[in-house]
Design a protein around this motif. Structure first.
Motif, mmCIF file in Angstrom:
data_model
loop_
_atom_site.group_PDB
_atom_site.id
_atom_site.type_symbol
_atom_site.label_atom_id
_atom_site.label_comp_id
_atom_site.label_asym_id
_atom_site.label_seq_id
_atom_site.Cartn_x
_atom_site.Cartn_y
_atom_site.Cartn_z
ATOM 1 N N PHE A 66 0.841 -1.185 0.000
ATOM 2 C CA PHE A 66 0.000 0.000 0.000
ATOM 3 C C PHE A 66 0.886 1.248 0.000
ATOM 4 C CE2 PHE A 66 -2.975 -2.742 2.754
ATOM 5 C CZ PHE A 66 -3.617 -3.246 1.636
ATOM 6 N N ASP A 67 0.326 2.376 -0.425
ATOM 7 C CA ASP A 67 1.082 3.617 -0.222
ATOM 8 C C ASP A 67 1.070 3.939 1.270
ATOM 9 O OD1 ASP A 67 -1.260 5.192 0.475
ATOM 10 O OD2 ASP A 67 -1.709 5.340 -1.651
ATOM 11 N N LYS A 68 1.903 4.872 1.679
ATOM 12 C CA LYS A 68 2.114 5.129 3.106
ATOM 13 C C LYS A 68 0.827 5.521 3.822
ATOM 14 C CE LYS A 68 5.052 7.700 6.311
ATOM 15 N NZ LYS A 68 6.167 8.705 6.436
ATOM 16 N N SER A 69 0.024 6.374 3.204
ATOM 17 C CA SER A 69 -1.201 6.826 3.863
ATOM 18 C C SER A 69 -2.216 5.694 4.006
ATOM 19 C CB SER A 69 -1.822 7.991 3.075
ATOM 20 O OG SER A 69 -2.177 7.577 1.763
ATOM 21 N N GLN A 70 -2.277 4.840 3.002
ATOM 22 C CA GLN A 70 -3.205 3.706 3.062
ATOM 23 C C GLN A 70 -2.786 2.723 4.141
ATOM 24 O OE1 GLN A 70 -3.452 1.502 -0.611
ATOM 25 N NE2 GLN A 70 -5.520 0.759 -0.189
ATOM 26 N N TRP A 71 -1.488 2.416 4.220
ATOM 27 C CA TRP A 71 -0.985 1.518 5.262
ATOM 28 C C TRP A 71 -1.288 2.073 6.645
ATOM 29 C CZ3 TRP A 71 0.584 -3.119 6.603
ATOM 30 C CH2 TRP A 71 1.306 -3.283 7.780
ATOM 31 N N THR A 72 -1.032 3.366 6.835
ATOM 32 C CA THR A 72 -1.272 3.992 8.134
ATOM 33 C C THR A 72 -2.750 3.940 8.492
ATOM 34 O OG1 THR A 72 0.614 5.474 7.822
ATOM 35 C CG2 THR A 72 -1.021 6.122 9.465
ATOM 36 N N TYR A 73 -3.599 4.173 7.500
ATOM 37 C CA TYR A 73 -5.043 4.145 7.733
ATOM 38 C C TYR A 73 -5.486 2.779 8.241
ATOM 39 C CZ TYR A 73 -10.033 3.961 6.601
ATOM 40 O OH TYR A 73 -11.392 3.786 6.658
ATOM 41 N N TYR A 74 -5.057 1.720 7.570
ATOM 42 C CA TYR A 74 -5.483 0.382 7.965
ATOM 43 C C TYR A 74 -4.872 -0.036 9.296
ATOM 44 C CZ TYR A 74 -7.612 -0.382 3.395
ATOM 45 O OH TYR A 74 -8.412 -0.303 2.294
ATOM 46 N N LEU A 75 -3.597 0.290 9.502
ATOM 47 C CA LEU A 75 -2.948 -0.083 10.761
ATOM 48 C C LEU A 75 -3.602 0.633 11.931
ATOM 49 C CD1 LEU A 75 -0.638 -1.757 11.999
ATOM 50 C CD2 LEU A 75 0.814 0.266 11.779
ATOM 51 N N ASP A 76 -3.885 1.926 11.769
ATOM 52 C CA ASP A 76 -4.495 2.700 12.848
ATOM 53 C C ASP A 76 -5.932 2.279 13.126
ATOM 54 O OD1 ASP A 76 -2.175 4.099 13.148
ATOM 55 O OD2 ASP A 76 -2.864 5.914 12.118
ATOM 56 N N PHE A 77 -6.530 1.537 12.201
ATOM 57 C CA PHE A 77 -7.882 1.028 12.425
ATOM 58 C C PHE A 77 -7.903 0.011 13.564
ATOM 59 C CE2 PHE A 77 -11.658 -1.481 11.448
ATOM 60 C CZ PHE A 77 -12.577 -0.493 11.163
ATOM 61 N N LEU A 78 -6.761 -0.633 13.800
ATOM 62 C CA LEU A 78 -6.664 -1.660 14.838
ATOM 63 C C LEU A 78 -6.278 -1.046 16.181
ATOM 64 C CD1 LEU A 78 -4.623 -4.392 12.911
ATOM 65 C CD2 LEU A 78 -7.106 -4.230 13.152
ATOM 66 N N PRO A 79 -6.644 -1.687 17.298
ATOM 67 C CA PRO A 79 -6.168 -1.231 18.603
ATOM 68 C C PRO A 79 -4.655 -1.419 18.719
ATOM 69 C CG PRO A 79 -7.308 -3.339 18.801
ATOM 70 C CD PRO A 79 -7.522 -2.867 17.394
ATOM 71 N N VAL A 80 -4.049 -0.732 19.666
ATOM 72 C CA VAL A 80 -2.593 -0.712 19.796
ATOM 73 C C VAL A 80 -2.015 -2.115 19.964
ATOM 74 C CG1 VAL A 80 -0.665 0.077 21.228
ATOM 75 C CG2 VAL A 80 -2.548 1.637 20.700
ATOM 76 N N SER A 81 -2.682 -2.970 20.728
ATOM 77 C CA SER A 81 -2.162 -4.320 20.960
ATOM 78 C C SER A 81 -2.071 -5.108 19.659
ATOM 79 C CB SER A 81 -3.041 -5.070 21.962
ATOM 80 O OG SER A 81 -4.384 -5.189 21.477
ATOM 81 N N PHE A 82 -3.056 -4.937 18.763
ATOM 82 C CA PHE A 82 -3.029 -5.617 17.474
ATOM 83 C C PHE A 82 -1.990 -4.989 16.551
ATOM 84 C CE2 PHE A 82 -7.492 -7.750 17.230
ATOM 85 C CZ PHE A 82 -7.211 -8.408 18.414
ATOM 86 N N GLN A 83 -1.821 -3.674 16.636
ATOM 87 C CA GLN A 83 -0.788 -3.014 15.839
ATOM 88 C C GLN A 83 0.592 -3.569 16.190
ATOM 89 O OE1 GLN A 83 -0.932 1.301 15.820
ATOM 90 N NE2 GLN A 83 -3.160 1.305 15.993
ATOM 91 N N LYS A 84 0.841 -3.760 17.462
ATOM 92 C CA LYS A 84 2.138 -4.296 17.902
ATOM 93 C C LYS A 84 2.338 -5.712 17.370
ATOM 94 C CE LYS A 84 2.597 -1.559 22.149
ATOM 95 N NZ LYS A 84 2.651 -1.586 23.632
ATOM 96 N N GLU A 85 1.266 -6.492 17.359
ATOM 97 C CA GLU A 85 1.350 -7.851 16.820
ATOM 98 C C GLU A 85 1.727 -7.826 15.343
ATOM 99 O OE1 GLU A 85 -1.532 -11.784 16.230
ATOM 100 O OE2 GLU A 85 -2.124 -10.178 17.608
#
Length: 234
Positions: free
Chosen positions: A39-58
């Motif tokens: 994904f482009d950077k903004s798209q990746w950030t959008y999807y990652l930030d959709f998850l809670p922090v614990s899932f982002q770390k995973e």
């Protein structure tokens, strides 16, 4: 049924109005997505930030970008599936794992199972115990897996080649995932027959097919399990 959805997170209202689905007892729905670039950077950030922090770390624990995508997209597929089939959003605090590491949604009668390999991610939903496994098709040395397959199964693999290996391997993995006890179940203990498989006296029915560059198998205890495909677009 083979449906294609628009961007699954930005258009949930569209999905709710046009594609709301009630899963019947003898059927399942397989959501799938294949990616060939990042994904482009903004798209990746959008999807990652959709998850809670614990899932982002995973997700970010993985070093290869392909592994990060597989982990992220699997979780987003569960979210999208529950919206499609339950008509409401799941709370991520209810997205848990049992003692064997199998994910589930607390207080839900909808079962799901995730698998990914190469650049393909799948997630299957059903009211029954269900398992799915996909494996990217590559050259394989069959003799390294004699502790996984019976003599009869090895003979079939040697006769029919790589496609039979992946059919048998994914069938056994799908059954293990449907049971939900992980690798505590020896693959050799699962006996493959022509139309079904046996483990611990229980009969499991499987469906197998090649999907692009991966081989896919689904396991359930319903002999007539109607599998519907939905392709997601991120």
């Amino acid at each position: 049924m083979n449906l294609q959805c628009t961007n699954v997170l930005e258009h949930f209202m569209y999905i709710h109005e046009c594609l709301q689905i009630e899963i019947k007892e003898n059927e399942s729905y397989l959501l799938h997505y294949s990616f060939d670039k990042q994904f482009d950077k903004s798209q990746w950030t959008y999807y990652l930030d959709f998850l809670p922090v614990s899932f982002q770390k995973e997700v970010l624990r993985y070093r290869r970008w392909q592994d990060r995508y597989n982990c992220l997209l699997g979780k987003l597929m569960v979210y999208a599936g529950f919206y499609l089939f339950n008509a409401h959003k799941i709370e991520f605090k209810n997205f848990l794992k049992d003692s064997y590491g199998k994910p589930f949604i607390k207080n839900s009668n909808l079962n799901f199972n995730i698998s990914h390999s190469g650049n393909t991610v799948v997630c299957i939903f059903s009211h029954q115990d269900i398992g799915i496994d996909i494996e990217e098709i590559q050259h394989i040395e069959y003799t390294l897996f004699e502790n996984v397959f019976s003599d009869q199964e090895m003979q079939k693999i040697e006769q029919y080649g790589v496609s039979k290996f992946y059919e048998y391997w994914t069938k056994k993995e799908a059954i293990i995932k449907a049971i939900g006890k992980g690798m505590s179940i020896p693959l050799l203990d699962i006996k493959l027959e022509d139309n079904y498989s046996i483990y611990n006296g229980n009969r499991w029915y499987t469906k197998s097919e090649k999907m692009g560059n991966v081989y896919c198998s689904i396991a359930s205890q319903y002999q007539q399990n109607n599998v519907n495909l939905i392709e997601l677009i991120f």
